[in-house]
Design a protein around this motif. Structure first.
Motif, PDB file in Angstrom:
ATOM      1  N   MET A  71       0.843  -1.195   0.000  1.00  0.00           N
ATOM      2  CA  MET A  71       0.000   0.000   0.000  1.00  0.00           C
ATOM      3  C   MET A  71       0.876   1.242   0.000  1.00  0.00           C
ATOM      4  SD  MET A  71      -1.161   0.289   4.009  1.00  0.00           S
ATOM      5  CE  MET A  71      -0.979   2.084   4.058  1.00  0.00           C
ATOM      6  N   PRO A  72       0.396   2.347  -0.539  1.00  0.00           N
ATOM      7  CA  PRO A  72       1.184   3.579  -0.515  1.00  0.00           C
ATOM      8  C   PRO A  72       1.149   4.227   0.863  1.00  0.00           C
ATOM      9  CG  PRO A  72      -0.952   4.010  -1.489  1.00  0.00           C
ATOM     10  CD  PRO A  72      -0.893   2.527  -1.246  1.00  0.00           C
ATOM     11  N   ALA A  73       2.062   5.164   1.083  1.00  0.00           N
ATOM     12  CA  ALA A  73       2.028   5.968   2.301  1.00  0.00           C
ATOM     13  C   ALA A  73       0.706   6.725   2.354  1.00  0.00           C
ATOM     14  CB  ALA A  73       3.194   6.944   2.317  1.00  0.00           C
ATOM     15  N   THR A  74       0.171   6.894   3.544  1.00  0.00           N
ATOM     16  CA  THR A  74      -1.047   7.690   3.697  1.00  0.00           C
ATOM     17  C   THR A  74      -0.673   9.162   3.838  1.00  0.00           C
ATOM     18  OG1 THR A  74      -1.030   7.398   6.096  1.00  0.00           O
ATOM     19  CG2 THR A  74      -2.306   5.814   4.800  1.00  0.00           C
ATOM     20  N   VAL A  78      -3.300  16.237  10.310  1.00  0.00           N
ATOM     21  CA  VAL A  78      -3.996  14.968  10.509  1.00  0.00           C
ATOM     22  C   VAL A  78      -3.300  13.875   9.704  1.00  0.00           C
ATOM     23  CG1 VAL A  78      -6.163  13.715  10.249  1.00  0.00           C
ATOM     24  CG2 VAL A  78      -6.188  16.149  10.867  1.00  0.00           C
ATOM     25  N   LYS A  79      -2.913  12.800  10.385  1.00  0.00           N
ATOM     26  CA  LYS A  79      -2.365  11.625   9.703  1.00  0.00           C
ATOM     27  C   LYS A  79      -3.520  10.701   9.356  1.00  0.00           C
ATOM     28  CE  LYS A  79       0.860   8.943   8.095  1.00  0.00           C
ATOM     29  NZ  LYS A  79       1.353   9.235   6.730  1.00  0.00           N
ATOM     30  N   HIS A  80      -3.761  10.516   8.063  1.00  0.00           N
ATOM     31  CA  HIS A  80      -4.986   9.872   7.596  1.00  0.00           C
ATOM     32  C   HIS A  80      -4.850   8.361   7.457  1.00  0.00           C
ATOM     33  CE1 HIS A  80      -7.806  13.167   6.929  1.00  0.00           C
ATOM     34  NE2 HIS A  80      -6.739  13.910   6.658  1.00  0.00           N
ATOM     35  N   GLU A  81      -4.825   7.685   8.601  1.00  0.00           N
ATOM     36  CA  GLU A  81      -4.804   6.225   8.583  1.00  0.00           C
ATOM     37  C   GLU A  81      -6.182   5.636   8.281  1.00  0.00           C
ATOM     38  OE1 GLU A  81      -1.757   4.071   9.066  1.00  0.00           O
ATOM     39  OE2 GLU A  81      -1.485   6.020   8.093  1.00  0.00           O
ATOM     40  N   ASN A  82      -7.177   6.490   8.155  1.00  0.00           N
ATOM     41  CA  ASN A  82      -8.482   6.037   7.672  1.00  0.00           C
ATOM     42  C   ASN A  82      -8.451   5.760   6.172  1.00  0.00           C
ATOM     43  OD1 ASN A  82      -8.155   8.903   7.316  1.00  0.00           O
ATOM     44  ND2 ASN A  82     -10.321   9.068   6.790  1.00  0.00           N
ATOM     45  N   GLN A  83      -7.335   6.033   5.517  1.00  0.00           N
ATOM     46  CA  GLN A  83      -7.240   5.875   4.069  1.00  0.00           C
ATOM     47  C   GLN A  83      -6.331   4.715   3.660  1.00  0.00           C
ATOM     48  OE1 GLN A  83      -6.544   9.654   2.099  1.00  0.00           O
ATOM     49  NE2 GLN A  83      -8.054  10.699   3.366  1.00  0.00           N
ATOM     50  N   THR A  84      -6.244   3.683   4.495  1.00  0.00           N
ATOM     51  CA  THR A  84      -5.531   2.458   4.125  1.00  0.00           C
ATOM     52  C   THR A  84      -6.507   1.495   3.462  1.00  0.00           C
ATOM     53  OG1 THR A  84      -5.972   1.131   6.106  1.00  0.00           O
ATOM     54  CG2 THR A  84      -4.157   2.750   6.255  1.00  0.00           C
ATOM     55  N   PRO A  85      -6.026   0.392   2.884  1.00  0.00           N
ATOM     56  CA  PRO A  85      -6.935  -0.577   2.242  1.00  0.00           C
ATOM     57  C   PRO A  85      -7.928  -1.225   3.199  1.00  0.00           C
ATOM     58  CG  PRO A  85      -4.700  -0.885   1.441  1.00  0.00           C
ATOM     59  CD  PRO A  85      -4.611   0.091   2.574  1.00  0.00           C
ATOM     60  N   ALA A  86      -7.668  -1.145   4.507  1.00  0.00           N
ATOM     61  CA  ALA A  86      -8.611  -1.685   5.492  1.00  0.00           C
ATOM     62  C   ALA A  86      -9.262  -0.578   6.300  1.00  0.00           C
ATOM     63  CB  ALA A  86      -7.906  -2.662   6.428  1.00  0.00           C
ATOM     64  N   GLY A  87      -9.020   0.671   5.938  1.00  0.00           N
ATOM     65  CA  GLY A  87      -9.654   1.790   6.619  1.00  0.00           C
ATOM     66  C   GLY A  87      -9.104   2.100   7.990  1.00  0.00           C
ATOM     67  N   GLU A  99       6.381   8.220   8.446  1.00  0.00           N
ATOM     68  CA  GLU A  99       5.851   9.088   7.389  1.00  0.00           C
ATOM     69  C   GLU A  99       5.459  10.454   7.950  1.00  0.00           C
ATOM     70  OE1 GLU A  99       3.732   5.211   5.235  1.00  0.00           O
ATOM     71  OE2 GLU A  99       2.510   6.937   5.833  1.00  0.00           O
ATOM     72  N   LEU A 100       4.802  10.447   9.104  1.00  0.00           N
ATOM     73  CA  LEU A 100       4.318  11.691   9.690  1.00  0.00           C
ATOM     74  C   LEU A 100       5.473  12.607  10.092  1.00  0.00           C
ATOM     75  CD1 LEU A 100       2.094  13.531  10.829  1.00  0.00           C
ATOM     76  CD2 LEU A 100       2.156  12.154  12.938  1.00  0.00           C
ATOM     77  N   PHE A 101       6.448  12.090  10.824  1.00  0.00           N
ATOM     78  CA  PHE A 101       7.540  12.933  11.315  1.00  0.00           C
ATOM     79  C   PHE A 101       8.448  13.400  10.190  1.00  0.00           C
ATOM     80  CE2 PHE A 101       6.587  10.691  15.397  1.00  0.00           C
ATOM     81  CZ  PHE A 101       6.251  11.829  16.118  1.00  0.00           C
ATOM     82  N   ARG A 102       8.570  12.621   9.134  1.00  0.00           N
ATOM     83  CA  ARG A 102       9.353  13.073   7.981  1.00  0.00           C
ATOM     84  C   ARG A 102       8.566  14.064   7.132  1.00  0.00           C
ATOM     85  NH1 ARG A 102      12.551   7.424   6.343  1.00  0.00           N
ATOM     86  NH2 ARG A 102      14.372   7.862   7.686  1.00  0.00           N
ATOM     87  N   GLY A 103       7.245  13.893   7.112  1.00  0.00           N
ATOM     88  CA  GLY A 103       6.413  14.818   6.346  1.00  0.00           C
ATOM     89  C   GLY A 103       6.228  16.152   7.040  1.00  0.00           C
ATOM     90  N   VAL A 104       6.169  16.128   8.382  1.00  0.00           N
ATOM     91  CA  VAL A 104       5.996  17.349   9.181  1.00  0.00           C
ATOM     92  C   VAL A 104       7.019  17.275  10.330  1.00  0.00           C
ATOM     93  CG1 VAL A 104       4.325  18.875  10.295  1.00  0.00           C
ATOM     94  CG2 VAL A 104       3.512  17.121   8.707  1.00  0.00           C
ATOM     95  N   PRO A 105       8.271  17.619  10.044  1.00  0.00           N
ATOM     96  CA  PRO A 105       9.353  17.355  11.008  1.00  0.00           C
ATOM     97  C   PRO A 105       9.375  18.231  12.248  1.00  0.00           C
ATOM     98  CG  PRO A 105      10.198  18.502   9.069  1.00  0.00           C
ATOM     99  CD  PRO A 105       8.776  18.153   8.759  1.00  0.00           C
TER     100      PRO A 105
END
Length: 327
Positions: free
Chosen positions: A21-24, A42-51, A164-170
Motif C-alpha cells: 500500500m502507498p504511504a497515507t 492529521v495523519k490519515h490512517e483512515n485511508q488504508t486498504p482496510a480503513g 511518514e508523519l515525522f518526515r512529512g511534518v518534522p
C-alpha cells in the motif's frame, strides 16, 4: 519495547508495507486549525486498504511469520475489528488461513469486512478480554498461530505511519494518539525517537475505558472491570505490561475523553474535513480540543487511526447537536 525498534527496523517495515500500500497522507485542514487554535496536521490512517492503521502491522507480521515459521498454515486473533481486518487481509495475502474471534454485539460492518478479507469469524464473549481468552484456547486446540494485539512486529509495522508523519511534518510540537492495547502509540514513539523529533507524544483513551490512563498515573498496570465505550478501538480493560513500560518512558501523558467529546470530534472531522472518523480515530481531536489552551499557536499532529464505523452508529452521531461552537 521501543528501544529495540530503531530507524533500521522502521525503514525495513515501511519497505514491506509500501510494497502492498502507498504511504497515507498528512494534511493541514484550515477549519480544524481555526477550531483548535493551532496548526493541526492529521495523519490519515483512515485511508488504508482496510480503513485503519492496523493493516500495517499485519502486513509486516505475516511477512516475518512466513519466513521464520514456514510450517505455519493458519493464524488466529481476537479483535474488536481493525486488528482482525489486518490479520485477515495479511494472512490471506500470505496464503494462510485466518480465524478471528469477536465479542457479542461487535460492529456489524467490521465483521462483514473481516469475512470479506477471508477470515472465519467466531463470536464469543461479552468484551474483548473474553474473546481473547477464547482465541488463546482455540489456538491450542486447533494448532493455530496466535497473533496477539501487541507485539514488536506489529509495533514496527504500524510505526511506519509515524515515520511518514515525522518526515512529512518534522517540526511538530506534539502528537495525540489513541491507545487501545498500545501498538499505535509505541510505534509513534519509536518513530519520533528514530528521527530525533522533540515532539511530545500524548495517549488518548475513553473516560469509560481508562485502563491506560489509570496505569500511567499509578506507574503500574491497572485493570478495569468494564470498557463500555462506543470507541471500540480503545475499549481496553487489561493493559499490556510491555506497552505500558514504553508509554511510561516515552509519553508525556494519557488524556481521558468522554463519549460526548468523542462524538463531537467525529462530527468535527466530517464538517471540517469531510472525512469519516470512527470513535477511536476521533479521540485525539477530542483530546486536543480539551487541551487547546496548552497548544495555542503551536503545531500538533492528530492520528486519525481509522474510519470504520457502522452506518447506523455514524448517522446517530451526526444527528446529535454539538453543545458548543468548538467542542
Amino acid at each position: 519495547m521501543t528501544e529495540a525498534i530503531g530507524l533500521t527496523e522502521l525503514e525495513r517495515a515501511a519497505e514491506v508495507v509500501h510494497a502492498v500500500m502507498p504511504a497515507t497522507p498528512q494534511y493541514r485542514w484550515p477549519l480544524l486549525c481555526e477550531r483548535a487554535g493551532c496548526e493541526v496536521w492529521v495523519k490519515h490512517e483512515n485511508q488504508t486498504p482496510a480503513g485503519a492503521f492496523k493493516i500495517r502491522g499485519g502486513i509486516v507480521y505475516m511477512d516475518e511469520l512466513r519466513r521464520a515459521q514456514p510450517a505455519v498454515t493458519g493464524v488466529i486473533a481476537a479483535t474488536r475489528g481493525n486488528h482482525g481486518q489486518s490479520v485477515a487481509f495479511a494472512a490471506t495475502r500470505a496464503g494462510l488461513t485466518a480465524t478471528v474471534v469477536v465479542p457479542e454485539g461487535n460492529s456489524v460492518e467490521k465483521n462483514a469486512a473481516m469475512r470479506a478479507f477471508g477470515a472465519e469469524l467466531i463470536v464469543h464473549g461479552h468484551d474483548f478480554q473474553e474473546s481473547l481468552e477464547h482465541a488463546i484456547a482455540l489456538a491450542e486446540e486447533r494448532r493455530l498461530h496466535m497473533v496477539q494485539s501487541f507485539d514488536a512486529k506489529l509495533v514496527a509495522g504500524v510505526g511506519s505511519y509515524g515515520l511518514e508523519l515525522f518526515r512529512g511534518v518534522p517540526d511538530l510540537d506534539a502528537v495525540y494518539v489513541p491507545v487501545g492495547l498500545g501498538s499505535g502509540i509505541c510505534g509513534v514513539m519509536a518513530a519520533r525517537d528514530a528521527v530525533g523529533s522533540k515532539a511530545e507524544v500524548i495517549g488518548v483513551v475513553a473516560a469509560n475505558a481508562p485502563a491506560y490512563a489509570l496505569s500511567f498515573e499509578a506507574g503500574k498496570p491497572v485493570s478495569t472491570n468494564t470498557a463500555d465505550t462506543m470507541a471500540d478501538g480503545v475499549a481496553c480493560r487489561v493493559p499490556v505490561q510491555g506497552a505500558l513500560d514504553a508509554i511510561l518512558k516515552g509519553a508525556s501523558g494519557v488524556v481521558r475523553v468522554t463519549e460526548d467529546e468523542i462524538k463531537a470530534a467525529m462530527r468535527h472531522y466530517f464538517t471540517d474535513t469531510h472525512n469519516v472518523a470512527e470513535g477511536a480515530g476521533a479521540a485525539p481531536l477530542a483530546a486536543l480540543l480539551k487541551e487547546r489552551d496548552r497548544w495555542r499557536g503551536r503545531k500538533v499532529g492528530l492520528v486519525l487511526s481509522g474510519g470504520n464505523v457502522d452506518r447506523t452508529v455514524y448517522q446517530a452521531v451526526l444527528q446529535e447537536a454539538d453543545s458548543g461552537a468548538t467542542n
